[in-house]
Design an enzyme around this catalytic site. Structure first.
Site, PDB file in Angstrom:
ATOM      1  N   ASN A   1       0.854  -1.197   0.000  1.00 57.82           N
ATOM      2  CA  ASN A   1       0.000   0.000   0.000  1.00 57.82           C
ATOM      3  C   ASN A   1       0.893   1.251   0.000  1.00 57.82           C
ATOM      4  OD1 ASN A   1      -1.502   2.251   1.025  1.00 57.82           O
ATOM      5  ND2 ASN A   1      -3.110   0.829   1.608  1.00 57.82           N
TER       6      ASN A   1
ATOM      7  N   ARG B   1      -7.193  12.683   0.285  1.00 60.53           N
ATOM      8  CA  ARG B   1      -6.186  13.154   1.249  1.00 60.53           C
ATOM      9  C   ARG B   1      -4.786  12.613   0.963  1.00 60.53           C
ATOM     10  NH1 ARG B   1      -7.844   9.797   6.636  1.00 60.53           N
ATOM     11  NH2 ARG B   1      -9.832  10.755   6.221  1.00 60.53           N
ATOM     12  N   HIS B   2      -4.696  11.459   0.289  1.00 62.52           N
ATOM     13  CA  HIS B   2      -3.352  11.013  -0.104  1.00 62.52           C
ATOM     14  C   HIS B   2      -3.281  10.746  -1.612  1.00 62.52           C
ATOM     15  CE1 HIS B   2      -5.421   7.356   1.020  1.00 62.52           C
ATOM     16  NE2 HIS B   2      -5.175   7.476   2.306  1.00 62.52           N
TER      17      HIS B   2
ATOM     18  N   GLU C   1     -11.420  -9.440   2.044  1.00 57.68           N
ATOM     19  CA  GLU C   1     -10.160  -9.084   2.707  1.00 57.68           C
ATOM     20  C   GLU C   1     -10.502  -8.964   4.192  1.00 57.68           C
ATOM     21  OE1 GLU C   1      -7.472  -6.214   1.029  1.00 57.68           O
ATOM     22  OE2 GLU C   1      -6.840  -5.530   3.004  1.00 57.68           O
TER      23      GLU C   1
ATOM     24  N   ASP D   1      -0.184   4.485  -0.124  1.00 61.71           N
ATOM     25  CA  ASP D   1      -0.875   5.722   0.280  1.00 61.71           C
ATOM     26  C   ASP D   1       0.016   6.647   1.103  1.00 61.71           C
ATOM     27  OD1 ASP D   1      -3.068   4.520  -0.833  1.00 61.71           O
ATOM     28  OD2 ASP D   1      -4.113   4.144   1.053  1.00 61.71           O
ATOM     29  N   HIS D   2       0.835   6.041   1.974  1.00 64.64           N
ATOM     30  CA  HIS D   2       1.595   6.883   2.909  1.00 64.64           C
ATOM     31  C   HIS D   2       2.742   7.630   2.237  1.00 64.64           C
ATOM     32  CE1 HIS D   2      -0.859   5.536   6.130  1.00 64.64           C
ATOM     33  NE2 HIS D   2      -0.648   4.272   5.777  1.00 64.64           N
TER      34      HIS D   2
ATOM     35  N   THR E   1      -7.666   6.263   9.591  1.00 63.54           N
ATOM     36  CA  THR E   1      -7.494   5.159   8.655  1.00 63.54           C
ATOM     37  C   THR E   1      -8.798   4.364   8.666  1.00 63.54           C
ATOM     38  OG1 THR E   1      -6.134   3.239   8.087  1.00 63.54           O
ATOM     39  CG2 THR E   1      -6.422   3.682  10.440  1.00 63.54           C
ATOM     40  N   THR E   2      -8.899   3.334   7.807  1.00 69.09           N
ATOM     41  CA  THR E   2     -10.155   2.589   7.721  1.00 69.09           C
ATOM     42  C   THR E   2     -10.445   1.861   9.032  1.00 69.09           C
ATOM     43  OG1 THR E   2      -9.517   2.230   5.429  1.00 69.09           O
ATOM     44  CG2 THR E   2     -11.454   1.045   6.218  1.00 69.09           C
TER      45      THR E   2
ATOM     46  N   HIS F   1      -5.594   3.722  -2.122  1.00 66.48           N
ATOM     47  CA  HIS F   1      -6.948   4.050  -1.685  1.00 66.48           C
ATOM     48  C   HIS F   1      -7.289   5.455  -2.187  1.00 66.48           C
ATOM     49  CE1 HIS F   1      -9.942   4.198   1.970  1.00 66.48           C
ATOM     50  NE2 HIS F   1     -10.496   4.557   0.846  1.00 66.48           N
TER      51      HIS F   1
ATOM     52  N   ARG G   1       3.954  18.615   1.719  1.00 66.94           N
ATOM     53  CA  ARG G   1       4.626  19.802   1.184  1.00 66.94           C
ATOM     54  C   ARG G   1       3.945  20.354  -0.061  1.00 66.94           C
ATOM     55  NH1 ARG G   1      10.095  21.350   2.589  1.00 66.94           N
ATOM     56  NH2 ARG G   1       9.928  21.407   4.844  1.00 66.94           N
TER      57      ARG G   1
ATOM     58  N   ARG H   1      -9.490   8.114  -1.807  1.00 71.62           N
ATOM     59  CA  ARG H   1     -10.538   8.550  -0.878  1.00 71.62           C
ATOM     60  C   ARG H   1     -11.351   9.682  -1.468  1.00 71.62           C
ATOM     61  NH1 ARG H   1     -10.792   7.727   4.628  1.00 71.62           N
ATOM     62  NH2 ARG H   1      -9.457   6.074   5.353  1.00 71.62           N
TER      63      ARG H   1
ATOM     64  N   GLY I   1       0.826  -1.636   4.347  1.00 72.29           N
ATOM     65  CA  GLY I   1       1.307  -0.312   3.978  1.00 72.29           C
ATOM     66  C   GLY I   1       2.132   0.370   5.042  1.00 72.29           C
ATOM     67  N   HIS I   2       1.480   0.751   6.135  1.00 73.25           N
ATOM     68  CA  HIS I   2       2.103   1.647   7.099  1.00 73.25           C
ATOM     69  C   HIS I   2       3.425   1.113   7.646  1.00 73.25           C
ATOM     70  CE1 HIS I   2       2.495   3.956  10.891  1.00 73.25           C
ATOM     71  NE2 HIS I   2       2.054   4.929  10.124  1.00 73.25           N
TER      72      HIS I   2
ATOM     73  N   HIS J   1      -4.319  -4.778   7.315  1.00 70.06           N
ATOM     74  CA  HIS J   1      -4.512  -3.655   8.239  1.00 70.06           C
ATOM     75  C   HIS J   1      -3.760  -3.905   9.535  1.00 70.06           C
ATOM     76  CE1 HIS J   1      -6.074   0.023   9.849  1.00 70.06           C
ATOM     77  NE2 HIS J   1      -6.643   0.254   8.688  1.00 70.06           N
ATOM     78  N   GLY J   2      -2.789  -3.053   9.772  1.00 69.70           N
ATOM     79  CA  GLY J   2      -2.029  -3.125  11.018  1.00 69.70           C
ATOM     80  C   GLY J   2      -0.993  -4.245  11.054  1.00 69.70           C
TER      81      GLY J   2
ATOM     82  N   GLU K   1      -8.439   0.489  -3.482  1.00 69.23           N
ATOM     83  CA  GLU K   1      -9.373   0.513  -2.356  1.00 69.23           C
ATOM     84  C   GLU K   1     -10.320   1.682  -2.583  1.00 69.23           C
ATOM     85  OE1 GLU K   1      -7.090   0.894   1.193  1.00 69.23           O
ATOM     86  OE2 GLU K   1      -6.208  -1.075   0.998  1.00 69.23           O
TER      87      GLU K   1
HETATM   88  N1  PXP Z   1      -6.231  -3.168   3.529  1.00 66.99           N
HETATM   89  C1  PXP Z   1      -7.166  -2.182   3.579  1.00 66.99           C
HETATM   90  C2  PXP Z   1      -8.519  -2.471   3.020  1.00 66.99           C
HETATM   91  C3  PXP Z   1      -6.859  -0.910   4.102  1.00 66.99           C
HETATM   92  O1  PXP Z   1      -7.805   0.048   4.148  1.00 66.99           O
HETATM   93  C4  PXP Z   1      -5.542  -0.663   4.555  1.00 66.99           C
HETATM   94  C5  PXP Z   1      -5.180   0.697   5.044  1.00 66.99           C
HETATM   95  O2  PXP Z   1      -5.225   1.602   4.009  1.00 66.99           O
HETATM   96  C6  PXP Z   1      -4.612  -1.714   4.461  1.00 66.99           C
HETATM   97  C7  PXP Z   1      -4.976  -2.953   3.969  1.00 66.99           C
HETATM   98  C8  PXP Z   1      -3.189  -1.532   4.908  1.00 66.99           C
HETATM   99  O3  PXP Z   1      -3.138  -1.251   6.262  1.00 66.99           O
HETATM  100  P1  PXP Z   1      -1.757  -0.804   6.919  1.00 66.99           P
HETATM  101  O4  PXP Z   1      -1.390   0.508   6.322  1.00 66.99           O
HETATM  102  O5  PXP Z   1      -2.091  -0.716   8.377  1.00 66.99           O
HETATM  103  O6  PXP Z   1      -0.760  -1.865   6.592  1.00 66.99           O
END
Ligand code: PXP
Length: 235
Positions: free
Chosen positions: A6, A48-49, A149, A8-9, A98-99, A42, A17, A44, A211-212, A189-190, A68
């Protein structure tokens, strides 16, 4: 088990910036050198990203995109134009960081069945981002999603407090049940460098979307080189 990264970050950092760095396409090229399945992005409602142009730029690279998206007609139109490898339908609230929590597929079965049809007709794989529970899995099967998922947020939080076996069991049972109903199973997620090993216990999982933790880790594996390069330049 495959990995979707992911990105997005990276866009979040760029947008801080308002410029073009870090450049998403350059980052994507580096990530794509590795054995990954797809880039997850994602789009949105508040942009935002990830911005619309990012999707088109990454698509131009020939990358598989896992988009997403909330179940809105605005984003559906973009998805039908981009034709990503897959879409993951997620709940979206403007004020969330976040979601938070999975999508309520059960509560909007008919609407979602109708919503995903044009996406499926274009050959896009459709996934539902849900909490690991029976009702949501059955609803995802009813609407003829290809994948679920499983939201691993609760598991990840439980892992941090050293009390994860119940949450892991929920994921295991849900994955088995989903596969029995003919659904393919992803999770995300996480997930991070400490807890991800437990996902290997769930043999049904075909893809993890992370992602994160990857983008955070990239700071630490890259910062020494980045500082040294700058030092060299000002010598
Ligand atoms: N899957 C979905 C559906 C998400 O919304 C996210 C967060 O954007 C992720 C996976 C990835 O989560 P993380 O950034 O915590 O790894």
């Amino acid at each position: 088990m495959k990995l979707g990264v992911n990105i997005d970050h990276i866009a979040t950092l760029r947008n801080a910036r308002g410029g073009i760095e870090p450049n998403l396409v350059e980052a994507a090229k580096i990530i794509l050198k590795e054995d990954i399945l797809a880039l997850t992005m994602h789009l949105r409602e508040d942009r935002r990203h990830i911005k619309d142009k990012d999707l088109y730029d990454i698509k131009e690279l020939g990358a598989k995109i896992n988009l997403e998206m909330a179940a809105t007609s605005e984003i559906q139109k973009i998805a039908l134009d981009i034709v990503p490898y897959s879409v993951c339908i997620v709940p979206e609230r403007r004020l969330e960081i976040t979601t938070e929590g999975g999508l309520d597929v059960f509560g909007q079965k008919e609407k979602l069945k109708e919503f995903i049809k044009p996406l499926k007709d274009k050959g896009i794989k459709v996934s539902m981002f849900i909490d690991p529970n029976k009702e949501q899995i059955e609803a995802s099967s009813y609407i003829e999603a290809d994948y679920i998922e499983m939201h691993t947020g609760c598991f990840s939080r439980a892992f941090d407090s050293n009390d994860w076996s119940e949450e892991l069991d929920k994921l295991k049972q849900s994955a088995t049940y989903a596969e029995k109903l003919g659904l393919k199973v992803n999770a995300g997620h996480g997930l991070n460098y400490k807890n991800v090993y437990l996902m290997k216990e769930i043999k049904e999982i075909s893809e993890l979307n992370i992602g994160h933790s990857i983008i955070s880790r990239a700071v630490f594996v890259g910062i020494e080189k980045a500082v040294n390069e700058m030092l060299e330049l000002i010598k």
